[in-house]
Design an enzyme around this catalytic site. Structure first.
Site, mmCIF file in Angstrom:
data_model
loop_
_atom_site.group_PDB
_atom_site.id
_atom_site.type_symbol
_atom_site.label_atom_id
_atom_site.label_comp_id
_atom_site.label_asym_id
_atom_site.label_seq_id
_atom_site.Cartn_x
_atom_site.Cartn_y
_atom_site.Cartn_z
ATOM 1 N N SER A 120 33.504 49.124 29.764
ATOM 2 C CA SER A 120 33.263 48.036 30.715
ATOM 3 C C SER A 120 34.577 47.419 31.223
ATOM 4 C CB SER A 120 32.386 46.969 30.060
ATOM 5 O OG SER A 120 31.109 47.478 29.780
ATOM 6 N N HIS A 121 34.409 46.461 32.107
ATOM 7 C CA HIS A 121 35.506 45.850 32.853
ATOM 8 C C HIS A 121 36.599 45.262 31.954
ATOM 9 C CE1 HIS A 121 34.240 41.689 31.915
ATOM 10 N NE2 HIS A 121 33.021 42.202 31.924
ATOM 11 N N ASP A 122 37.841 45.446 32.368
ATOM 12 C CA ASP A 122 39.015 44.783 31.795
ATOM 13 C C ASP A 122 39.279 45.162 30.333
ATOM 14 O OD1 ASP A 122 39.737 42.909 34.099
ATOM 15 O OD2 ASP A 122 37.639 42.389 33.759
#
Length: 259
Positions: A120-122
């Site tokens: 997932s993001h970041d």
């Protein structure tokens, strides 16, 4: 050597493709994409805006690189996924890009992401990690070097997995997993030092005993993590691995598993 690109692939003329790549039919690549040399992109892969992919990567069927973040805070800002070199990304892997402007999801070198993995993001992933089938990594996680996630493991948001740790199949965690340990079960428990992987990493048996002593203080003692850190400093012979453990404990924001 020029890249071999199927005429049935849909690739933006603005995308930057390196030398000696092989891109199969039905690959979809958007404008703001950079791909290094010697990459193999299998059919039905989607590489979206913000993808920065290094050299010698192989991406298998159905993978989606730089998918929009699954985060309610996302407002359409320009963000990235950066993937290093010599990674294998198997079928149906999804890697989301960062949420905020200039945010970035980062994958290092020599990682192996098996079928259905979701990053997932970041999130930041180190080097030489293995993600088993169906592993789910939530947003804003940090994963060290040489970490192994067995099939179906789930890492919840804002947590860390330390270097050379092993997350056993099917377990989920919402607290940090320190370096060099085996973690598993529901709820997650400390399963000892990850000795086989430490041996493969050429970490001396004497150092392995020091690591085990540090974790004996952490997981079998009755004191706080703060006191454990002082005990490790006083009682366990120093070295790079012990310093890595101390630093990891000192920087934990979500707490340490089963403490």
């Amino acid at each position: 050597m020029a890249s071999e690109i199927s005429p049935k692939a849909e690739i933006s003329p603005k995308a930057k493709i390196g030398n000696n790549c092989k891109i199969f039919p039905f690959v979809y690549i958007e404008d703001d994409v950079e791909i290094g040399d010697n990459c193999i992109i299998m059919p039905f892969v989607s590489i979206l805006d913000g993808a920065r992919i290094g050299s010698n990567n192989k991406i298998h069927q159905g993978a989606v690189i730089a998918a929009l973040p699954q985060d309610f805070n996302y407002r359409g800002e320009k963000s990235f996924v950066k993937i290093g070199n010599n990674n294998v990304i198997r079928e149906n892997v999804v890697i989301n890009r960062g949420t905020y402007r200039e945010g970035c999801t980062t994958i290092g070198d020599h990682n192996f992401l098996l079928e259905g993995t979701h990053i997932s993001h970041d999130t930041v992933v180190g080097a030489n990690c293995v993600f088993g089938n169906g592993v789910e990594i939530a947003g804003d996680c940090i994963i060290g070097n040489g970490v192994i996630f067995s099939t179906g493991a789930i890492q919840n948001a804002n947590t860390r997995a330390g270097d050379l740790s092993l997350i056993q199949a099917g377990c989920a965690f919402s607290h940090d997993v320190p370096p060099y340990v085996i973690a598993g079960g529901t709820p997650m428990e400390y399963g000892g030092v990850n000795t086989k992987i430490l041996e493969l990493a050429s970490i001396d048996k004497k150092v392995q005993k020091h690591i085990a002593n540090a974790y004996r203080l952490l997981f079998h003692g009755k004191t706080s993590v703060f006191d454990v850190i002082n005990q490790i400093k006083a009682q366990v012979p120093d070295g790079p691995e012990i310093q890595n453990i101390i630093t990891f404990l000192e920087h934990s924001k979500r707490g340490i598993m089963c403490k």
